[in-house]
Design an enzyme around this catalytic site. Structure first.
Site, PDB file in Angstrom:
ATOM      1  N   HIS A 129       0.849   3.106  -4.589  1.00  0.00           N
ATOM      2  CA  HIS A 129       0.281   3.790  -5.747  1.00  0.00           C
ATOM      3  C   HIS A 129      -0.273   5.170  -5.387  1.00  0.00           C
ATOM      4  O   HIS A 129      -0.564   5.961  -6.281  1.00  0.00           O
ATOM      5  CB  HIS A 129      -0.786   2.933  -6.425  1.00  0.00           C
ATOM      6  CG  HIS A 129      -2.090   2.821  -5.687  1.00  0.00           C
ATOM      7  ND1 HIS A 129      -2.401   1.756  -4.873  1.00  0.00           N
ATOM      8  CD2 HIS A 129      -3.166   3.644  -5.656  1.00  0.00           C
ATOM      9  CE1 HIS A 129      -3.616   1.922  -4.381  1.00  0.00           C
ATOM     10  NE2 HIS A 129      -4.109   3.053  -4.840  1.00  0.00           N
ATOM     11  N   ASP A 159       2.507  -2.973  -2.787  1.00  0.00           N
ATOM     12  CA  ASP A 159       1.718  -1.747  -2.799  1.00  0.00           C
ATOM     13  C   ASP A 159       1.676  -1.088  -1.420  1.00  0.00           C
ATOM     14  O   ASP A 159       0.635  -0.577  -0.990  1.00  0.00           O
ATOM     15  CB  ASP A 159       0.295  -1.998  -3.305  1.00  0.00           C
ATOM     16  CG  ASP A 159      -0.420  -0.700  -3.660  1.00  0.00           C
ATOM     17  OD1 ASP A 159       0.271   0.266  -4.047  1.00  0.00           O
ATOM     18  OD2 ASP A 159      -1.653  -0.643  -3.536  1.00  0.00           O
ATOM     19  N   GLY A 237      -9.861   7.225  -3.185  1.00  0.00           N
ATOM     20  CA  GLY A 237      -9.522   8.076  -2.043  1.00  0.00           C
ATOM     21  C   GLY A 237      -9.378   7.275  -0.766  1.00  0.00           C
ATOM     22  O   GLY A 237      -8.742   7.711   0.189  1.00  0.00           O
ATOM     23  N   ASN A 238      -9.962   6.070  -0.737  1.00  0.00           N
ATOM     24  CA  ASN A 238      -9.813   5.186   0.425  1.00  0.00           C
ATOM     25  C   ASN A 238      -8.462   4.486   0.449  1.00  0.00           C
ATOM     26  O   ASN A 238      -8.072   3.913   1.478  1.00  0.00           O
ATOM     27  CB  ASN A 238     -10.893   4.106   0.437  1.00  0.00           C
ATOM     28  CG  ASN A 238     -12.158   4.527   1.151  1.00  0.00           C
ATOM     29  OD1 ASN A 238     -13.218   4.646   0.534  1.00  0.00           O
ATOM     30  ND2 ASN A 238     -12.066   4.768   2.444  1.00  0.00           N
ATOM     31  N   SER A 239      -7.750   4.487  -0.678  1.00  0.00           N
ATOM     32  CA  SER A 239      -6.475   3.777  -0.748  1.00  0.00           C
ATOM     33  C   SER A 239      -5.535   4.199   0.379  1.00  0.00           C
ATOM     34  O   SER A 239      -5.280   5.380   0.564  1.00  0.00           O
ATOM     35  CB  SER A 239      -5.788   4.043  -2.088  1.00  0.00           C
ATOM     36  OG  SER A 239      -6.339   3.263  -3.115  1.00  0.00           O
ATOM     37  N   GLY A 295      10.898 -19.097  -5.752  1.00  0.00           N
ATOM     38  CA  GLY A 295      11.311 -19.041  -7.145  1.00  0.00           C
ATOM     39  C   GLY A 295      10.505 -19.935  -8.047  1.00  0.00           C
ATOM     40  O   GLY A 295      11.052 -20.537  -8.978  1.00  0.00           O
ATOM     41  N   VAL A 296       9.188 -20.050  -7.773  1.00  0.00           N
ATOM     42  CA  VAL A 296       8.328 -20.858  -8.629  1.00  0.00           C
ATOM     43  C   VAL A 296       7.154 -20.026  -9.130  1.00  0.00           C
ATOM     44  O   VAL A 296       6.690 -19.111  -8.457  1.00  0.00           O
ATOM     45  CB  VAL A 296       7.766 -22.097  -7.884  1.00  0.00           C
ATOM     46  CG1 VAL A 296       8.847 -23.108  -7.641  1.00  0.00           C
ATOM     47  CG2 VAL A 296       7.093 -21.692  -6.579  1.00  0.00           C
TER      48      VAL A 296
END
Length: 374
Positions: A129, A159, A237-239, A295-296
């Site tokens: 992101h 992410d 900003g820490n992302s 697939g559950v």
């Protein structure tokens, strides 16, 4: 007639191209979650301090000095086209005149985040992101040098993103093992919150395996849900910055905060480094990510579910459905809606996040035993 409960075993194929992790049902929306991108009386008081040189482990200052050179600031620009002004909201007769100039012009939107160097030749990891849809990405090193960066690959479901700069001999950070970390251990978060470059904050690991409790922006059915929770201050900003243990190793990628205001309120979340490493390796080698799924669609087991299924304690995950709805590895293996999965690959499944962690350690196409209650 007393109901009889039987225990079944199935072998499922963890197959299919990666689209995320095991599906999960959203939990309680108890607080706002946002990305972490841009005593009285005579009672004695006890002063709490961080550890210093315990069993060869360095102090906060030693660790911060060692790891900061490997942390970077990530700056991005995006072209954002303003919404067109609806007809009737401009002076009458001026609509056609304004439209001949092409309508509202795009504007540049700037973003800030963090990252860390994963290889001396310029590969850097950050959050998806932070760099998603960016027209330009630049990297600022701790020594002040600035480089234009190329986005190597991104994965929205985890992410995680990788960017590359043209540099050699860069300081790198040591990758740790989040699986061996314990709740209560000290950690440091390093990044660039609120435009304050290369800030270090300290806290502890508050919880592990956070998932259904938090609803991240733009999350979907395939989103990986297995976060490390920390009370180290994390702000916009820490992302993309690293979460560091007391050995100076990266154990997580700071990604989100739980807050009513959008700023630090005591809860931060980091993606486990074992998952980050799998994704970054795939992005660098293949340009895409293929992690296994069963697939559950599952949710946590409630006390009433445990009672109905004859479980001695509240643990496991309940099957809600399948993806795709008309097939997939789990359905093909005979798993049914309402089943409670209690072990996978011989390992106990305590919650949704632990199921994801177990499955993603295998390869696409592997067959794994699944134990369940029906």
């Amino acid at each position: 007639m007393a109901a009889r409960f039987s225990r079944f075993r199935f072998a499922t194929a963890a197959a299919g191209c990666f689209a995320g992790g095991v599906l999960f049902a959203s939990g309680m929306d108890w607080t706002k979650i946002s990305w972490a991108q841009s005593t009285t009386g005579n009672r004695p008081a006890v002063a709490l301090r961080g550890p210093a040189n315990i069993d060869g482990v360095g102090s906060f200052a030693d660790i911060a000095e060692r790891v900061t050179p490997g942390v970077v600031a990530v700056n991005t620009t995006r072209s954002v086209r303003p919404r067109a002004t609806p007809r009737g909201r401009v002076p009458q007769g001026m609509e056609d005149f304004l439209e001949q100039f092409g309508g509202p012009q795009p504007r540049q939107q700037r973003g800030e985040g963090s990252g860390f160097v994963m290889s001396a030749d310029g590969y850097i990891v950050t959050n998806n992101h932070v760099v998603a849809d960016a027209d330009q990405v630049s990297i600022t090193l701790s020594d002040g040098r600035v480089f234009k960066a190329k986005v190597v690959g991104t994965d929205s479901t985890t992410d995680v993103a990788v960017v590359k700069i043209d540099a050699r001999g860069l300081p790198t950070l040591t990758i740790g093992n989040d699986e061996t970390t314990r709740i209560g251990e000290w950690v440091l978060a390093v990044g660039n919150p609120l435009g304050l470059d290369f800030t270090v904050t300290a806290g502890i690991i508050s919880a592990k395996g956070r998932g259904q409790e938090i609803n991240l922006p733009n999350s979907g059915n395939f989103t990986i849900s297995d976060f490390i929770q920390t009370d180290a201050a994390i702000n916009p900003g820490n992302s993309g910055g690293p979460l560091i243990n007391m050995r100076g190793e990266v154990i997580g990628l700071n990604s989100a905060i739980a807050s009513q205001t959008g700023f630090y309120s005591g809860y931060g979340f980091a993606i486990p480094i074992t998952l980050v490493k799998n994704v970054t390796d795939a992005l660098i080698k293949e340009g895409r990510v293929r992690l296994p799924v069963m697939g559950v669609s599952v949710t946590r087991v409630e006390p009433e579910d445990a009672g109905i299924n004859g479980l001695s304690r509240v643990a496991g995950v309940k099957v809600l459905g399948f993806n795709p709805a008309d097939g997939g590895p789990a359905k093909e293996a005979g798993i049914e809606v309402g089943d409670v999965i209690i072990t996978v690959d011989g390992k106990p499944v305590e919650r949704v996040s632990s199921l994801q962690r177990i499955v993603r350690q295998r390869r696409v196409g592997d067959r794994i035993p699944v134990e369940l209650m029906r």
